[in-house]
Enzyme design. Sequence first.
Site, PDB file in Angstrom:
ATOM      1  N   ASP A  89      -9.706   8.351  31.762  1.00 38.34           N
ATOM      2  CA  ASP A  89      -9.982   9.613  30.904  1.00 38.34           C
ATOM      3  C   ASP A  89      -9.421   9.577  29.438  1.00 38.34           C
ATOM      4  O   ASP A  89      -8.476   9.348  29.901  1.00 38.34           O
ATOM      5  CB  ASP A  89     -10.275  10.701  31.219  1.00 38.34           C
ATOM      6  CG  ASP A  89     -11.085  12.246  30.409  1.00 38.34           C
ATOM      7  OD1 ASP A  89     -11.651  11.883  29.683  1.00 38.34           O
ATOM      8  OD2 ASP A  89     -11.077  13.016  31.496  1.00 38.34           O
ATOM      9  N   HIS A 109     -11.177   3.490  22.048  1.00 37.99           N
ATOM     10  CA  HIS A 109     -12.228   3.341  23.146  1.00 37.99           C
ATOM     11  C   HIS A 109     -12.095   1.730  23.097  1.00 37.99           C
ATOM     12  O   HIS A 109     -11.879   0.684  24.176  1.00 37.99           O
ATOM     13  CB  HIS A 109     -13.840   3.333  23.034  1.00 37.99           C
ATOM     14  CG  HIS A 109     -14.382   4.762  23.000  1.00 37.99           C
ATOM     15  ND1 HIS A 109     -13.923   5.441  24.280  1.00 37.99           N
ATOM     16  CD2 HIS A 109     -15.447   5.302  22.430  1.00 37.99           C
ATOM     17  CE1 HIS A 109     -14.713   6.761  24.424  1.00 37.99           C
ATOM     18  NE2 HIS A 109     -15.298   6.274  23.267  1.00 37.99           N
ATOM     19  N   ARG A 116     -23.135  11.898  24.172  1.00 36.60           N
ATOM     20  CA  ARG A 116     -22.476  11.758  23.365  1.00 36.60           C
ATOM     21  C   ARG A 116     -23.217  11.149  21.591  1.00 36.60           C
ATOM     22  O   ARG A 116     -24.131  11.011  21.932  1.00 36.60           O
ATOM     23  CB  ARG A 116     -21.449  10.737  23.961  1.00 36.60           C
ATOM     24  CG  ARG A 116     -20.388  11.331  25.107  1.00 36.60           C
ATOM     25  CD  ARG A 116     -19.022  10.465  24.982  1.00 36.60           C
ATOM     26  NE  ARG A 116     -18.416  11.102  25.884  1.00 36.60           N
ATOM     27  CZ  ARG A 116     -17.218  10.986  26.028  1.00 36.60           C
ATOM     28  NH1 ARG A 116     -16.482   9.516  25.650  1.00 36.60           N
ATOM     29  NH2 ARG A 116     -16.426  11.252  27.663  1.00 36.60           N
ATOM     30  N   LEU A 134     -10.613  -9.917  43.090  1.00 36.23           N
ATOM     31  CA  LEU A 134     -10.787  -8.603  43.817  1.00 36.23           C
ATOM     32  C   LEU A 134     -12.362  -8.863  43.129  1.00 36.23           C
ATOM     33  O   LEU A 134     -12.641  -9.192  42.173  1.00 36.23           O
ATOM     34  CB  LEU A 134      -9.686  -8.803  42.327  1.00 36.23           C
ATOM     35  CG  LEU A 134     -10.296  -6.979  41.611  1.00 36.23           C
ATOM     36  CD1 LEU A 134      -9.699  -5.516  42.287  1.00 36.23           C
ATOM     37  CD2 LEU A 134      -9.798  -6.635  40.581  1.00 36.23           C
ATOM     38  N   LEU A 192     -13.142  15.486  39.532  1.00 36.94           N
ATOM     39  CA  LEU A 192     -14.517  13.825  39.372  1.00 36.94           C
ATOM     40  C   LEU A 192     -15.361  13.863  38.222  1.00 36.94           C
ATOM     41  O   LEU A 192     -15.697  12.441  38.185  1.00 36.94           O
ATOM     42  CB  LEU A 192     -15.034  14.514  40.553  1.00 36.94           C
ATOM     43  CG  LEU A 192     -13.784  13.871  41.804  1.00 36.94           C
ATOM     44  CD1 LEU A 192     -14.548  14.181  42.899  1.00 36.94           C
ATOM     45  CD2 LEU A 192     -13.283  12.111  41.923  1.00 36.94           C
TER      46      LEU A 192
HETATM   47  C1  FPP Z   1     -16.126  11.573  32.656  1.00 39.88           C
HETATM   48  O1  FPP Z   1     -15.039  11.683  32.447  1.00 39.88           O
HETATM   49  C2  FPP Z   1     -15.620   9.933  32.341  1.00 39.88           C
HETATM   50  C3  FPP Z   1     -15.638   9.244  32.604  1.00 39.88           C
HETATM   51  C4  FPP Z   1     -17.244   9.014  32.625  1.00 39.88           C
HETATM   52  C5  FPP Z   1     -15.250   7.389  31.932  1.00 39.88           C
HETATM   53  C6  FPP Z   1     -15.915   7.722  29.601  1.00 39.88           C
HETATM   54  C7  FPP Z   1     -15.266   6.586  29.597  1.00 39.88           C
HETATM   55  C8  FPP Z   1     -15.689   6.354  28.732  1.00 39.88           C
HETATM   56  C9  FPP Z   1     -17.248   6.855  27.875  1.00 39.88           C
HETATM   57  C10 FPP Z   1     -15.169   4.722  27.423  1.00 39.88           C
HETATM   58  C11 FPP Z   1     -15.960   3.922  28.015  1.00 39.88           C
HETATM   59  C12 FPP Z   1     -14.803   2.811  28.512  1.00 39.88           C
HETATM   60  C13 FPP Z   1     -13.379   2.160  28.040  1.00 39.88           C
HETATM   61  C14 FPP Z   1     -11.963   1.376  28.420  1.00 39.88           C
HETATM   62  C15 FPP Z   1     -14.399   1.653  26.958  1.00 39.88           C
HETATM   63  P1  FPP Z   1     -17.091  12.962  30.728  1.00 39.88           P
HETATM   64  O2  FPP Z   1     -16.039  13.305  29.720  1.00 39.88           O
HETATM   65  O3  FPP Z   1     -18.368  12.422  31.133  1.00 39.88           O
HETATM   66  O4  FPP Z   1     -16.996  14.315  32.155  1.00 39.88           O
HETATM   67  P2  FPP Z   1     -15.929  15.422  31.713  1.00 39.88           P
HETATM   68  O5  FPP Z   1     -16.612  16.532  30.736  1.00 39.88           O
HETATM   69  O6  FPP Z   1     -16.283  16.573  33.019  1.00 39.88           O
HETATM   70  O7  FPP Z   1     -14.779  15.478  31.402  1.00 39.88           O
END
Ligand code: FPP
Length: 236
Positions: free
Chosen positions: A15, A32, A66, A126, A190
């Site tokens: 995040d 990103h 988004r 891994l 989470l």
């Molecule tokens: C959850 O928070 C976080 C995620 C699902 C990760 C989001 C990350 C990306 C979309 C970028 C992808 C990663 C890379 C390295 C390019 P949330 O924002 O979905 O939920 P929230 O609104 O509760 O904070």
Amino acid sequence: MDREKLPNHIAIVMDGNGRWARSKSLPRLAGHNAGMIALKEIVKRTSSLGVKHLTVYAFSTENWKRPENEVGGIFNLLVHYVERELEELNQNNVKVKIIGDYNKLPKKAVQKIEEALIKTRDNTGLQFNIALNYGSRDEIVRATKLIADKVANNEMKAEDITQSIFKEHLFTSAIPDPDLVIRTSGEKRLSNFLLWQSAYSEFVFTDTLWPDFTPECLEDAIKEYQKRVRRFGGLK
Ligand code: FPP
């Protein structure tokens, strides 16, 4: 850090890319992109430390909310990541796995993912699990439907459903539960990630934004994990 007491499975909510970009007056996608570069280093360090499983939350079932250009941009980055990194991942004996319904992604991304899955399927180092179009509630409902179908078809009796049978129907059926869950950027939630699986995980939250999360930050999180006493409901 005690190399003998590494977590077997580390899961990360990556995040803070957007906030990192804003702090530098850059577009969100630049964040990103920087996040992808950070991820590459984390995969390398996790692999060289000898951790068996790394799971990263890359796109949730809720992230479709988004803006369209951000969603498309994230998938384009994923395609480029596979194009650039697959050879090296393979050389490092990394096995790629996806959790989540990735078939809903754009066709080009699905093709690249399948290329990575096939190329690395026999690797024994891994296991790098990427959560894509993943959401825990969705996963739990999906597992319930799969089991209900089996019961309806007389392949199983309701009374035979156990926790381990349930687990077998999750995307993570062949993956052990995470020992350590890390979330960057200061949020302490989470967000629908590994709800079932993290029942007894240790959580480390850090204010560091994901693009700034270096392998040293990862080792700090592991050190924090190593100080914890895990009881799993019993007594030490
Ligand atoms: C959850 O928070 C976080 C995620 C699902 C990760 C989001 C990350 C990306 C979309 C970028 C992808 C990663 C890379 C390295 C390019 P949330 O924002 O979905 O939920 P929230 O609104 O509760 O904070």
